[in-house]
Design an enzyme around this catalytic site. Structure first.
Site, PDB file in Angstrom:
ATOM      1  N   CYS A 134       0.753  -1.296   0.152  1.00 47.39           N
ATOM      2  CA  CYS A 134       0.381  -0.212  -0.225  1.00 47.39           C
ATOM      3  C   CYS A 134       0.823   1.021  -0.243  1.00 47.39           C
ATOM      4  O   CYS A 134       1.363   1.053   0.895  1.00 47.39           O
ATOM      5  CB  CYS A 134      -0.840  -0.084   1.232  1.00 47.39           C
ATOM      6  SG  CYS A 134      -2.299   1.253   1.089  1.00 47.39           S
ATOM      7  N   HIS A 169      -9.142  -3.969  -2.200  1.00 51.34           N
ATOM      8  CA  HIS A 169      -8.303  -3.291  -1.911  1.00 51.34           C
ATOM      9  C   HIS A 169      -8.462  -1.867  -1.183  1.00 51.34           C
ATOM     10  O   HIS A 169      -8.503  -1.053  -0.157  1.00 51.34           O
ATOM     11  CB  HIS A 169      -6.602  -3.344  -1.985  1.00 51.34           C
ATOM     12  CG  HIS A 169      -6.034  -2.378  -1.272  1.00 51.34           C
ATOM     13  ND1 HIS A 169      -4.439  -3.258  -0.782  1.00 51.34           N
ATOM     14  CD2 HIS A 169      -5.440  -0.962  -1.195  1.00 51.34           C
ATOM     15  CE1 HIS A 169      -4.276  -2.816   0.145  1.00 51.34           C
ATOM     16  NE2 HIS A 169      -4.626  -1.090   0.298  1.00 51.34           N
ATOM     17  N   GLU A 170      -8.762  -1.133  -2.773  1.00 45.49           N
ATOM     18  CA  GLU A 170      -9.765   0.411  -2.559  1.00 45.49           C
ATOM     19  C   GLU A 170     -10.209   0.768  -1.896  1.00 45.49           C
ATOM     20  O   GLU A 170     -10.515   1.351  -1.249  1.00 45.49           O
ATOM     21  CB  GLU A 170      -9.543   0.629  -3.905  1.00 45.49           C
ATOM     22  CG  GLU A 170      -7.893   0.967  -4.390  1.00 45.49           C
ATOM     23  CD  GLU A 170      -6.413   1.384  -4.025  1.00 45.49           C
ATOM     24  OE1 GLU A 170      -6.911   2.656  -3.373  1.00 45.49           O
ATOM     25  OE2 GLU A 170      -5.125   0.991  -4.250  1.00 45.49           O
ATOM     26  N   HIS A 182      -9.689   1.351   1.587  1.00 42.90           N
ATOM     27  CA  HIS A 182      -9.546   2.583   2.251  1.00 42.90           C
ATOM     28  C   HIS A 182     -11.034   3.196   2.087  1.00 42.90           C
ATOM     29  O   HIS A 182     -11.416   3.810   3.437  1.00 42.90           O
ATOM     30  CB  HIS A 182      -8.850   2.564   1.095  1.00 42.90           C
ATOM     31  CG  HIS A 182      -7.436   2.460   1.192  1.00 42.90           C
ATOM     32  ND1 HIS A 182      -7.182   3.028   1.984  1.00 42.90           N
ATOM     33  CD2 HIS A 182      -5.954   1.482   0.625  1.00 42.90           C
ATOM     34  CE1 HIS A 182      -5.154   2.390   2.452  1.00 42.90           C
ATOM     35  NE2 HIS A 182      -5.044   1.745   0.717  1.00 42.90           N
TER      36      HIS A 182
HETATM   37 ZN    ZN Z   1      -3.533   0.760  -0.286  1.00 42.07          ZN
END
Ligand code: ZN
Length: 191
Positions: free
Chosen positions: A99, A141-142, A145
């Site tokens: 990341c 993954h995003e 976030h």
């Molecule tokens: Zn990330």
């Protein structure tokens, strides 16, 4: 072109859920451009969420144009507004994730192999896409976030314990990077 500093994963903004985008303003369009500039400046970034550059909005940029598997897919650059995953495959796999907000830290994370993604594009159109493999992983993954979730929070208790010292270093800003970062306390790091 504006390259924005990237926020350290221990900065509180990365633990907050971002706000949905109701109107596609010039500010939103410019932020998308700046996020692409910022991601390209890191050289190895393939996805970036708005809260990683300190903006509290549900926007992600993805650029898979340099990834072999997607070279001829037409996926390339994508801007996702208010992205949602509406379906997951039962089948999962592991991949060594990193990341931009936690430089130098990589761990194997288990995620569904394929997902159904729904988002709004910069024209305000709703798009539904089936995503697989690396693309599905980047999207997951995003979107995590945008919901205030970091990839290392998905590790097993055992892997978390083993990662403690490395994560403490990241929290303390103890890493080598060639892009600008805002540290856990909100200060611009100049290394
Ligand atoms: Zn990330």
């Amino acid at each position: 072109m504006s390259v924005l500093p990237i926020f350290n994963s221990f900065n509180p903004i990365l633990k907050q859920k971002t706000k949905p985008i109701s109107e596609i303003t010039d500010e939103i369009k410019n932020l998308a451009k700046d996020m692409f500039d910022t991601m390209r400046n890191t050289e190895n970034g393939v996805g970036l969420a708005a809260n990683q550059v300190g903006k509290d909005v549900a926007m992600i940029v993805i650029d898979l144009s340099d990834v072999d598997e997607y070279k001829d897919s037409g996926i390339g650059e994508l801007v996702l507004l208010n992205p949602q995953i509406t379906d997951f495959s039962d089948e999962t796999d592991f991949y060594n994730e990193g990341c931009l907000s936690s430089p130098g830290f990589y761990e194997d994370v288990e995620r569904p192999i394929s997902i159904t993604l729904q988002y709004m594009d910069l024209n305000g159109e709703t798009v539904i896409l089936e995503c697989k493999n690396f693309f599905a992983r980047v999207v997951q993954h995003e979107i995590d976030h945008l919901n205030g979730i970091l990839f290392y929070e998905k590790l097993s208790a055992f892997r978390k314990t083993l990662s403690k010292n490395k994560l403490r270093k990241i929290q303390n800003g103890d890493y080598e990077i060639h892009y600008k970062m805002i540290d856990a306390d909100g200060n611009l790091q100049t290394n």
